[in-house]
Structures are given as C-alpha cells and as structure tokens.
Scaffold this motif. Structure first.
Motif, PDB file in Angstrom:
ATOM      1  N   HIS A   1      -1.724  -6.953  -6.710  1.00 58.04           N
ATOM      2  CA  HIS A   1      -1.365  -7.819  -5.578  1.00 58.04           C
ATOM      3  C   HIS A   1      -2.328  -8.983  -5.421  1.00 58.04           C
ATOM      4  O   HIS A   1      -1.940 -10.068  -5.007  1.00 58.04           O
ATOM      5  CB  HIS A   1      -1.309  -6.996  -4.282  1.00 58.04           C
ATOM      6  CG  HIS A   1      -0.164  -6.031  -4.299  1.00 58.04           C
ATOM      7  ND1 HIS A   1       1.116  -6.401  -3.955  1.00 58.04           N
ATOM      8  CD2 HIS A   1      -0.091  -4.734  -4.661  1.00 58.04           C
ATOM      9  CE1 HIS A   1       1.933  -5.362  -4.091  1.00 58.04           C
ATOM     10  NE2 HIS A   1       1.218  -4.333  -4.520  1.00 58.04           N
TER      11      HIS A   1
ATOM     12  N   THR B   1       8.896  -7.195 -16.621  1.00 55.83           N
ATOM     13  CA  THR B   1       9.483  -6.055 -15.913  1.00 55.83           C
ATOM     14  C   THR B   1       8.446  -4.965 -15.667  1.00 55.83           C
ATOM     15  O   THR B   1       8.310  -4.462 -14.546  1.00 55.83           O
ATOM     16  CB  THR B   1      10.655  -5.474 -16.728  1.00 55.83           C
ATOM     17  OG1 THR B   1      11.541  -6.533 -17.066  1.00 55.83           O
ATOM     18  CG2 THR B   1      11.406  -4.439 -15.915  1.00 55.83           C
TER      19      THR B   1
ATOM     20  N   TYR C   1      12.713  -2.032  -7.413  1.00 52.03           N
ATOM     21  CA  TYR C   1      12.215  -2.008  -8.781  1.00 52.03           C
ATOM     22  C   TYR C   1      13.274  -1.513  -9.758  1.00 52.03           C
ATOM     23  O   TYR C   1      13.377  -2.003 -10.881  1.00 52.03           O
ATOM     24  CB  TYR C   1      10.951  -1.137  -8.883  1.00 52.03           C
ATOM     25  CG  TYR C   1      10.339  -1.249 -10.254  1.00 52.03           C
ATOM     26  CD1 TYR C   1       9.949  -2.489 -10.751  1.00 52.03           C
ATOM     27  CD2 TYR C   1      10.181  -0.137 -11.062  1.00 52.03           C
ATOM     28  CE1 TYR C   1       9.420  -2.621 -12.004  1.00 52.03           C
ATOM     29  CE2 TYR C   1       9.638  -0.259 -12.333  1.00 52.03           C
ATOM     30  CZ  TYR C   1       9.262  -1.506 -12.800  1.00 52.03           C
ATOM     31  OH  TYR C   1       8.747  -1.641 -14.053  1.00 52.03           O
TER      32      TYR C   1
ATOM     33  N   PHE D   1       6.204  -6.808 -12.472  1.00 47.25           N
ATOM     34  CA  PHE D   1       6.930  -6.185 -11.361  1.00 47.25           C
ATOM     35  C   PHE D   1       6.558  -4.704 -11.211  1.00 47.25           C
ATOM     36  O   PHE D   1       6.423  -4.208 -10.090  1.00 47.25           O
ATOM     37  CB  PHE D   1       8.441  -6.364 -11.542  1.00 47.25           C
ATOM     38  CG  PHE D   1       8.893  -7.768 -11.294  1.00 47.25           C
ATOM     39  CD1 PHE D   1       8.653  -8.373 -10.073  1.00 47.25           C
ATOM     40  CD2 PHE D   1       9.527  -8.504 -12.281  1.00 47.25           C
ATOM     41  CE1 PHE D   1       9.045  -9.683  -9.829  1.00 47.25           C
ATOM     42  CE2 PHE D   1       9.920  -9.812 -12.053  1.00 47.25           C
ATOM     43  CZ  PHE D   1       9.684 -10.399 -10.833  1.00 47.25           C
TER      44      PHE D   1
ATOM     45  N   LEU E   1       3.230  -4.560  -9.487  1.00 48.19           N
ATOM     46  CA  LEU E   1       3.307  -4.870  -8.060  1.00 48.19           C
ATOM     47  C   LEU E   1       3.969  -3.732  -7.283  1.00 48.19           C
ATOM     48  O   LEU E   1       3.654  -3.503  -6.112  1.00 48.19           O
ATOM     49  CB  LEU E   1       4.097  -6.166  -7.853  1.00 48.19           C
ATOM     50  CG  LEU E   1       3.353  -7.437  -8.290  1.00 48.19           C
ATOM     51  CD1 LEU E   1       4.273  -8.634  -8.293  1.00 48.19           C
ATOM     52  CD2 LEU E   1       2.167  -7.692  -7.365  1.00 48.19           C
ATOM     53  N   THR E   2       4.894  -2.999  -7.934  1.00 51.58           N
ATOM     54  CA  THR E   2       5.570  -1.915  -7.225  1.00 51.58           C
ATOM     55  C   THR E   2       4.679  -0.681  -7.117  1.00 51.58           C
ATOM     56  O   THR E   2       4.572  -0.060  -6.055  1.00 51.58           O
ATOM     57  CB  THR E   2       6.870  -1.529  -7.957  1.00 51.58           C
ATOM     58  OG1 THR E   2       7.635  -2.708  -8.184  1.00 51.58           O
ATOM     59  CG2 THR E   2       7.696  -0.562  -7.115  1.00 51.58           C
ATOM     60  N   TYR E   3       4.032  -0.319  -8.232  1.00 52.55           N
ATOM     61  CA  TYR E   3       3.315   0.965  -8.261  1.00 52.55           C
ATOM     62  C   TYR E   3       1.798   0.824  -8.183  1.00 52.55           C
ATOM     63  O   TYR E   3       1.096   1.814  -8.017  1.00 52.55           O
ATOM     64  CB  TYR E   3       3.698   1.743  -9.526  1.00 52.55           C
ATOM     65  CG  TYR E   3       5.137   2.175  -9.523  1.00 52.55           C
ATOM     66  CD1 TYR E   3       5.528   3.313  -8.807  1.00 52.55           C
ATOM     67  CD2 TYR E   3       6.108   1.465 -10.206  1.00 52.55           C
ATOM     68  CE1 TYR E   3       6.845   3.714  -8.780  1.00 52.55           C
ATOM     69  CE2 TYR E   3       7.431   1.858 -10.183  1.00 52.55           C
ATOM     70  CZ  TYR E   3       7.792   2.983  -9.467  1.00 52.55           C
ATOM     71  OH  TYR E   3       9.095   3.380  -9.434  1.00 52.55           O
TER      72      TYR E   3
ATOM     73  N   ILE F   1       8.471  -6.680  -3.311  1.00 45.46           N
ATOM     74  CA  ILE F   1       8.451  -5.747  -4.440  1.00 45.46           C
ATOM     75  C   ILE F   1       7.695  -4.503  -4.024  1.00 45.46           C
ATOM     76  O   ILE F   1       6.652  -4.182  -4.576  1.00 45.46           O
ATOM     77  CB  ILE F   1       7.769  -6.396  -5.663  1.00 45.46           C
ATOM     78  CG1 ILE F   1       8.116  -7.885  -5.714  1.00 45.46           C
ATOM     79  CG2 ILE F   1       8.247  -5.757  -6.953  1.00 45.46           C
ATOM     80  CD1 ILE F   1       7.139  -8.671  -6.493  1.00 45.46           C
ATOM     81  N   GLU F   2       8.216  -3.792  -3.048  1.00 49.79           N
ATOM     82  CA  GLU F   2       7.494  -2.619  -2.573  1.00 49.79           C
ATOM     83  C   GLU F   2       8.235  -1.320  -2.856  1.00 49.79           C
ATOM     84  O   GLU F   2       7.640  -0.321  -3.225  1.00 49.79           O
ATOM     85  CB  GLU F   2       7.268  -2.731  -1.049  1.00 49.79           C
ATOM     86  CG  GLU F   2       6.506  -3.978  -0.637  1.00 49.79           C
ATOM     87  CD  GLU F   2       5.100  -4.011  -1.197  1.00 49.79           C
ATOM     88  OE1 GLU F   2       4.511  -2.930  -1.410  1.00 49.79           O
ATOM     89  OE2 GLU F   2       4.582  -5.111  -1.449  1.00 49.79           O
ATOM     90  N   THR F   3       9.564  -1.352  -2.710  1.00 48.41           N
ATOM     91  CA  THR F   3      10.302  -0.089  -2.789  1.00 48.41           C
ATOM     92  C   THR F   3      10.787   0.188  -4.206  1.00 48.41           C
ATOM     93  O   THR F   3      10.915  -0.705  -5.033  1.00 48.41           O
ATOM     94  CB  THR F   3      11.516  -0.111  -1.857  1.00 48.41           C
ATOM     95  OG1 THR F   3      12.395  -1.146  -2.301  1.00 48.41           O
ATOM     96  CG2 THR F   3      11.104  -0.387  -0.431  1.00 48.41           C
ATOM     97  N   LYS F   4      11.072   1.477  -4.455  1.00 48.93           N
ATOM     98  CA  LYS F   4      11.550   1.889  -5.776  1.00 48.93           C
ATOM     99  C   LYS F   4      12.957   1.387  -6.045  1.00 48.93           C
ATOM    100  O   LYS F   4      13.322   1.133  -7.191  1.00 48.93           O
ATOM    101  CB  LYS F   4      11.510   3.411  -5.876  1.00 48.93           C
ATOM    102  CG  LYS F   4      10.075   3.862  -6.007  1.00 48.93           C
ATOM    103  CD  LYS F   4       9.938   5.338  -6.229  1.00 48.93           C
ATOM    104  CE  LYS F   4       8.450   5.635  -6.413  1.00 48.93           C
ATOM    105  NZ  LYS F   4       8.074   6.986  -6.101  1.00 48.93           N
TER     106      LYS F   4
ATOM    107  N   ILE G   1      15.429  -4.420 -10.505  1.00 53.49           N
ATOM    108  CA  ILE G   1      14.729  -5.329 -11.424  1.00 53.49           C
ATOM    109  C   ILE G   1      14.740  -4.783 -12.847  1.00 53.49           C
ATOM    110  O   ILE G   1      15.003  -5.496 -13.810  1.00 53.49           O
ATOM    111  CB  ILE G   1      13.282  -5.562 -10.935  1.00 53.49           C
ATOM    112  CG1 ILE G   1      13.296  -6.423  -9.670  1.00 53.49           C
ATOM    113  CG2 ILE G   1      12.435  -6.238 -12.008  1.00 53.49           C
ATOM    114  CD1 ILE G   1      11.938  -6.575  -9.015  1.00 53.49           C
ATOM    115  N   GLY G   2      14.494  -3.470 -12.961  1.00 56.71           N
ATOM    116  CA  GLY G   2      14.483  -2.841 -14.283  1.00 56.71           C
ATOM    117  C   GLY G   2      15.832  -2.925 -14.967  1.00 56.71           C
ATOM    118  O   GLY G   2      15.922  -3.231 -16.155  1.00 56.71           O
TER     119      GLY G   2
END
Lengths: 210, 108
Positions: free
Chosen positions: A64, A200, B44, A204, A207-209, B38-41, B47-48
């Motif tokens: 982040h 991907t 994502y 991304f 940033l997600t995990y 871009i926080e939740t699964k 996006i994937g």
C-alpha cells in the motif's frame, strides 16, 4: 507428422510468399517456443516465491505504501501497444510492404519498450526512497526478484530490436533475418503475457493480501 | 494481388481486435480497482478472472495459439507447461502456507 501448410509454428506464420524463411522458421521457432515455456516455468517459480513471501514484510513498507497504480496503468498500456506494433511489423514483413514500414514499426516498438523501462525504473527509485529496497524484507526481496526480471527481459528485447534493425539494414530481408523477426515478435508477445501475470498477482494481489 | 491485400486486411484486423479486447480488459481491471477499492476477495476474484481472459485473448489473437489442428502441438506445449507451473505454484503455496500455520506465524 502431417502439418497443415497454413500454420506450422507458433505466432504469425510468414506463409507461402516466403517459402525459404517459412521453412527456416519451422523448427527453430518451435524450439524457441520451448525456451519460452521453460522461461515461463522460471517466472512461475518467482511468482510462487512472491506469493509465499507476501506476508513477510518484517515491519517494512508494504504494497500500500509502495505501489503506484497510475504508473502501473501507464506501463500496462505502453507494453500492450508495443505488442500491437511488433505484430504490425511482422505483417509488414509478411506482406512485403516497403522496408521503411518495418523499420517504422520496429522504431515505435523500441520507443515504447524504452518508455516502459524508464517508467519502471522511476517506480523502483520512488520505492527505494520510501525504504523499499530488496534487503528490507522477504516480501521486497521476492518483489525485486520478479519484477526487474521481467524488466531485464524487456531490456534484452530492446537490445534485440536494435541489433536486428541494424542487421536488416546491412543484409536486407534474408530468410535468416525474417525468421529472427518471427522469434522476436514471439518473445515480445510473451513478455506482455508475463506482464499480465505481474499486474494481477504482484500488484493487485499484493494490494489485496499484503 | 487483390487476394493478398484482402488477407493482409484480415490478419491486421485480427491484431487490432486482440489489441482492442486487451485494452478493454485492462481498462476494466483498473476501473474495478479504482471504483471498488482493492480490499475484498470478491474484487480480487473479478480482477483475476479478467486477467485470465486477457491471457487467453492475447494467446489467441497475438500468438495465434488455438485449437486448430496445425497449432495443436503448440497448444499441447502451452498446456503442459501450464500444468508444470500449476504444480510448482500450488504446491509451493500449499506447503509454505501449511508450514506457516504450524509455526503459528499466521492464525489458523
């Protein structure tokens, strides 16, 4: 094994108009395709390391703080466009358009490839300014093992474009050089595929995990 | 001569379609990230899937890999490499994830 005459190796085929170059390309291009797939496995390992390292930030700066999506978006568009222009160079070669057209599309591809590298290096410098250097954490080591590896491939592609451009100028459109252009186009498209994986999973996914 | 320019147009259109499709998918991915964050699964996952779609678009329109008989061997090579890749990646993530749970670095 019987092969259809229209398509005998991956990527755009030179076809009947260039029988010599087409024949010369068949075996080597398949071999090059094998190389690309083993390169893919190498990238896959780096991706696997990155995924396992995503939490290993050791209190250092994480995705982040470090990732700049605007710059990533620009890099994605540049690389995608260069994939189109390298395809157009291939088509100019296949349909015997004037050599200036091939050189033009090669030039555009080279400029796009270099702009991609400039943006990427700027990102790395900005990351380093925020303390995001490879030795800071496992996460950053994995990041710097993967993304610059792709950048290095792009740099090699740029060098290849320059060398091939000079060779085309000196030797003209020989069968050997045409078959090299086929492989360069294949390499360049492959780099764009890897880049999709990088945005991907690295950006991304980070940033997600992360 | 005419047939040749016809072929040229058709092949050029193929590249342009691939480019347009990839462009749309790229813009879709970044807009989703921009609009939903871009926080939740779920985001994502979207996006994937769009990334996967773009991989397929580029394989078909740029690299000309498809199910035609003449490019079947190339497709076989791609599929086999993908299998090796998946074993490597899934195996690594599984084992290292399991190890992390057992070492209590991440909660069960």
């Amino acid at each position: 094994m019987k092969r259809a005459p229209t398509h005998s190796y991956p990527g755009l085929n030179l076809g009947r108009r260039h029988p010599g170059a087409d024949k010369a390309s068949e075996v080597v291009t398949f071999g090059f395709w094998v190389f690309l797939m083993s390169d893919l496995v190498y990238f896959g390992l780096m991706f696997a390391i990155y995924i396992t390292m995503i939490d290993a930030q050791a209190g250092g700066p994480g995705p982040h703080e470090l990732f700049d999506l605007k710059s990533i978006f620009a890099q994605t568009l540049i690389l995608l466009t260069s994939s189109l222009t390298v395809g157009l160079a291939m088509l100019a070669l296949k349909y015997n358009l004037p050599r200036s057209r091939i050189v033009l599309w090669f030039g555009v591809t080279l400029v796009l490839g270099l702009s991609f590298l400039v943006l990427e290096i700027r990102d790395f410098v900005a990351m380093a300014d925020k303390g995001g250097i490879p030795q800071r954490s496992g996460f950053l080591s994995a990041f710097y093992g993967l993304v610059p590896l792709h950048g290095l491939h792009v740099a090699a592609g740029c060098l290849w474009l320059i060398v091939l451009g000079i060779q085309l100028r000196l030797m003209g459109l020989t069968d050997l050089l045409m078959s090299r252009v086929v492989r360069l186009a294949l390499f360049w498209h492959f780099l764009d595929l890897i880049w999709i994986g990088i945005i991907t999973i690295v950006y991304f996914g980070g940033l997600t995990y992360g | 001569m005419d047939r040749r320019s016809e072929m040229h147009r058709r092949e050029r259109r193929r590249y342009v379609i691939g480019y347009g499709g990839s462009l749309l998918l790229t813009i879709a991915v970044f807009s989703i990230a921009y609009v939903f964050g871009i926080e939740t699964k779920g985001v994502y996952l979207a996006i994937g899937l769009l990334g996967l779609a773009q991989l397929i678009v580029q394989l078909v329109y740029f690299l000309h890999i498809d199910r035609r008989r003449s490019s079947r061997e190339d497709l076989d090579l791609v599929l086999f490499s993908t299998l090796v890749l998946l074993i490597i990646i899934v195996g690594t993530v599984w084992i290292m994830g399991n190890l992390a749970v057992r070492m209590h670095t991440i909660p069960m």
